[in-house]
Write an enzyme that holds these catalytic residues in place. Structure first.
Site, PDB file in Angstrom:
ATOM      1  N   ASP A 130      30.909  24.910   0.529  1.00 46.32           N
ATOM      2  CA  ASP A 130      30.123  24.260   0.198  1.00 46.32           C
ATOM      3  C   ASP A 130      29.438  22.667   0.620  1.00 46.32           C
ATOM      4  OD1 ASP A 130      30.858  25.146  -2.348  1.00 46.32           O
ATOM      5  OD2 ASP A 130      29.249  24.037  -3.423  1.00 46.32           O
ATOM      6  N   GLY A 190      23.650  27.441  -2.503  1.00 41.44           N
ATOM      7  CA  GLY A 190      22.206  26.699  -1.987  1.00 41.44           C
ATOM      8  C   GLY A 190      21.958  25.479  -2.767  1.00 41.44           C
ATOM      9  N   ARG A 196      20.201  21.680  -7.340  1.00 42.42           N
ATOM     10  CA  ARG A 196      19.974  20.678  -7.277  1.00 42.42           C
ATOM     11  C   ARG A 196      19.436  18.946  -5.897  1.00 42.42           C
ATOM     12  NH1 ARG A 196      24.000  17.431 -10.426  1.00 42.42           N
ATOM     13  NH2 ARG A 196      26.031  18.254  -9.582  1.00 42.42           N
TER      14      ARG A 196
HETATM   15  P1  AMP Z   1      29.175  21.434  -6.832  1.00 42.70           P
HETATM   16  O1  AMP Z   1      30.738  22.232  -6.508  1.00 42.70           O
HETATM   17  O2  AMP Z   1      28.865  20.254  -7.355  1.00 42.70           O
HETATM   18  O3  AMP Z   1      28.883  20.782  -5.688  1.00 42.70           O
HETATM   19  O4  AMP Z   1      27.836  22.200  -6.654  1.00 42.70           O
HETATM   20  C1  AMP Z   1      28.046  23.369  -6.491  1.00 42.70           C
HETATM   21  C2  AMP Z   1      26.704  24.498  -6.634  1.00 42.70           C
HETATM   22  O5  AMP Z   1      25.774  24.310  -8.296  1.00 42.70           O
HETATM   23  C3  AMP Z   1      25.955  24.370  -5.297  1.00 42.70           C
HETATM   24  O6  AMP Z   1      25.658  24.976  -4.943  1.00 42.70           O
HETATM   25  C4  AMP Z   1      25.006  23.009  -6.327  1.00 42.70           C
HETATM   26  O7  AMP Z   1      23.915  23.237  -6.183  1.00 42.70           O
HETATM   27  C5  AMP Z   1      25.273  23.806  -7.955  1.00 42.70           C
HETATM   28  N1  AMP Z   1      25.075  22.868  -9.087  1.00 42.70           N
HETATM   29  C6  AMP Z   1      25.560  22.197  -9.514  1.00 42.70           C
HETATM   30  N2  AMP Z   1      24.628  21.371 -10.737  1.00 42.70           N
HETATM   31  C7  AMP Z   1      23.919  22.028 -10.608  1.00 42.70           C
HETATM   32  C8  AMP Z   1      22.688  21.692 -11.702  1.00 42.70           C
HETATM   33  N3  AMP Z   1      22.423  20.859 -12.831  1.00 42.70           N
HETATM   34  N4  AMP Z   1      21.816  22.401 -11.451  1.00 42.70           N
HETATM   35  C9  AMP Z   1      21.730  23.673 -10.315  1.00 42.70           C
HETATM   36  N5  AMP Z   1      22.549  23.814  -9.630  1.00 42.70           N
HETATM   37  C10 AMP Z   1      23.722  22.925  -9.464  1.00 42.70           C
HETATM   38 MG    MG Z   2      28.048  20.442  -4.125  1.00 47.73          MG
END
Ligand code: AMP
Ligand code: MG
Length: 520
Positions: free
Chosen positions: A269, A100, A103
């Site tokens: 995702d 989800g 951030r």
């Molecule tokens: P990503 O691989 O960066 O696309 O992130 C994978 C998941 O981790 C997604 O659901 C992002 O929303 C969540 N995510 C990444 N960094 C953060 C953060 N600093 N705080 C909250 N959720 C995060």
């Molecule tokens: Mg992502």
């Protein structure tokens, strides 16, 4: 500040009834309402004038207090209800369950000039999907996302866009190297813009939970709003929809291969249902041409998301999407047919793309071989991809012996060019020159065409890092400098010639330049 708000997602899809911003599994809902976090001292660093115009705002409006507050999450637009979306995903090959918008907070959808845009803040605080993280983003990763998404657009690569880059005024703790030495960094917020931010994972989560009712609502919504030319939602339309997503995904990846972009985290995702490049994290640009290169330190061992594997991963991700849509389509054979077509389409489109890079208009029977030999040569010694292809347009097919000299600047270590390597290049240039002789267009036209697909300027990893280093010290000029230059990546810009150069030696092993972590 007047925006024409036209929300559809929150109006048409089921909302999470719980309004508390607590971390949890959210069932039977596509999104949760959530309010962005108030920040200590918001400060706008940059605005994309083109995106401002696209959403119907003026430069004056972007300088207002209202703009600053809304696009840093410190005020909510009248008559809107910000929200975070629920999605799941396959990360590095494994089902990861609910992820989800951890951030990302969607502000609203706006309509302007018959175009529909969703506005989303990245780094505006916690949501029910933040899991163990803080919902924030740091300046370094925000500069990278801001600059790269606009640069990709101007390169002609389908992508989400960026409207604004701002400091939050808060400090954010990050362990860049994952070595137990976290440090405080400046917090930042980017406003991203896209017709939709829906990802493969938005569909996967409902299939995984066997919530086919919500799955159908979401697919119908997607078709009605973003694929309406495919017709009314039905079993047949779902299939055509999947076919269209497969094609767009492939086209996007072919563009990545053309310009040497490596996404770095092609988890499901991070795959847009609209076939747009989304989520600029530890991405990177090829400097030395290398199929095995990945910028992402987390992927260093298996290199799943390496340059040369991106087309395969696109297909792998489409398999996952096909599985998610299967309950609505129930036609395994035809779905499989679409996936099989991806493979043959890839070969065809990839060859067409390479032909365009070489300035070949007619289809020659041995073009695939010519491309194969070229790629083998590019791997013989470290060869800068951008410089090589850009310089190649100066090649005169009547003077094949001058070929190597023309692209000389692309080689990182000229002393490595042994006699054997020279021989291989001489032989390739000879074949290339014979092949060009079959072309009908003259060399001036060819040069023009080649220069419109082989960029002169890309956001090399170290360039973004220089802008970041300056920004850390409070100097934001280079952000604008790069931003403006990257609006015209195919133009000769004599005053920017210093950026048409190989990566400097100091950047070879520097964090942020040659390798990046997910810690953003
Ligand atoms: P990503 O691989 O960066 O696309 O992130 C994978 C998941 O981790 C997604 O659901 C992002 O929303 C969540 N995510 C990444 N960094 C953060 C953060 N600093 N705080 C909250 N959720 C995060
Ligand atoms: Mg992502």
């Amino acid at each position: 500040m007047k925006l024409h708000i036209e929300d559809t997602l929150t109006k048409e899809l089921p909302a999470d009834p719980i309004l508390e911003n607590t971390r949890r599994q959210v069932e039977k809902a596509c999104f949760s309402f959530v309010t962005p976090k108030q920040t200590a001292k918001p400060e706008l660093l940059h605005v994309s004038s083109e995106m401002l115009k696209n959403i119907g705002l003026t430069i004056e409006e972007s300088q207002s207090e209202a703009f600053l507050k809304v696009f840093t999450g410190n005020a909510v637009l009248p008559n809107t209800k910000p929200y975070a979306m629920c999605y799941g995903g396959h990360q590095f090959g494994n089902w990861a369950g609910q992820l989800g918008d951890g951030r990302a907070i969607n502000l609203a959808e706006v309509e302007h000039n018959n175009k529909h845009w969703a506005l989303q803040l990245k780094g505006a605080g916690e949501t029910p999907y933040s899991r163990t993280a803080d919902g924030l983003a740091v300046l370094r990763s925000s500069i990278r996302e801001y600059l790269c998404s606009e640069a990709m657009h101007h390169l002609g690569v389908p992508t989400t866009r960026a409207l604004s880059l701002a400091l939050s005024g808060d400090q954010v703790l990050r362990d860049v190297l994952y070595n137990g030495n976290p440090e405080y960094e400046k917090g930042a917020i980017v406003c991203r813009v896209s017709p939709s931010f829906l990802r493969f994972g938005n569909y996967e989560i409902f299939a995984a939970r066997q919530d086919f009712k919500t799955l159908k609502l979401l697919v119908d919504y997607t078709i009605n709003h973003f694929f309406s030319d495919l017709g009314e939602p039905s079993k047949e339309t779902y299939l055509v929809f999947f076919k269209e997503v497969a094609q767009r995904t492939l086209d996007m990846i072919i563009h990545w291969q053309r310009v040497g972009f490596v996404h770095g985290v092609m988890n499901t995702d991070n795959m847009s249902i609209l076939g747009l490049t989304i989520d600029y994290g530890p991405y990177g640009w090829l400097e030395g041409f290398d199929f095995g290169w990945t910028p992402n330190t987390t992927d260093r061992q298996h290199k799943r998301y390496r340059y040369g594997n991106q087309p395969n991963i696109g297909l792998w991700n489409l398999y996952k999407l096909a599985n998610a849509l299967y309950p609505l389509i129930e036609d395994e054979e035809t779905l499989k047919g679409v996936l099989d077509a991806y493979k043959s389409d890839f070969d065809m489109k990839s060859l067409a793309m390479m032909r365009s890079k070489l300035g070949l208009e007619v289809e020659g029977v041995s073009d695939a071989l010519l491309v194969q030999d070229l790629e083998a040569n590019l791997l013989l010694t470290e060869t800068d991809m951008t410089i090589f292809f850009r310089k190649l347009s100066d090649f005169d097919n009547k003077k094949p012996s001058e070929g190597l000299e023309i692209v000389e600047n692309a080689f990182y270590v000229p002393t490595e060019i042994s006699e054997d390597i020279q021989q291989k290049w001489a032989s390739w240039f000879q074949k290339y020159s014979e092949r060009l002789a079959q072309e009908k267009i003259n060399s001036i036209e060819r040069k023009e065409k080649m220069n419109s697909v082989n960029p002169k300027y890309v956001l090399r990893n170290y360039m973004a890092q220089l802008a970041i280093d300056d920004a850390d010290k409070g100097d934001y000029k280079l952000i604008d400098g790069l931003f403006q230059m990257l609006k015209k990546p195919y133009d000769e810009q004599p005053e920017q010639e210093k950026w048409f150069a190989k990566r400097p030696d100091w950047a070879r092993h520097k964090v942020g330049c040659s390798m990046l972590s997910c810690s953003s």
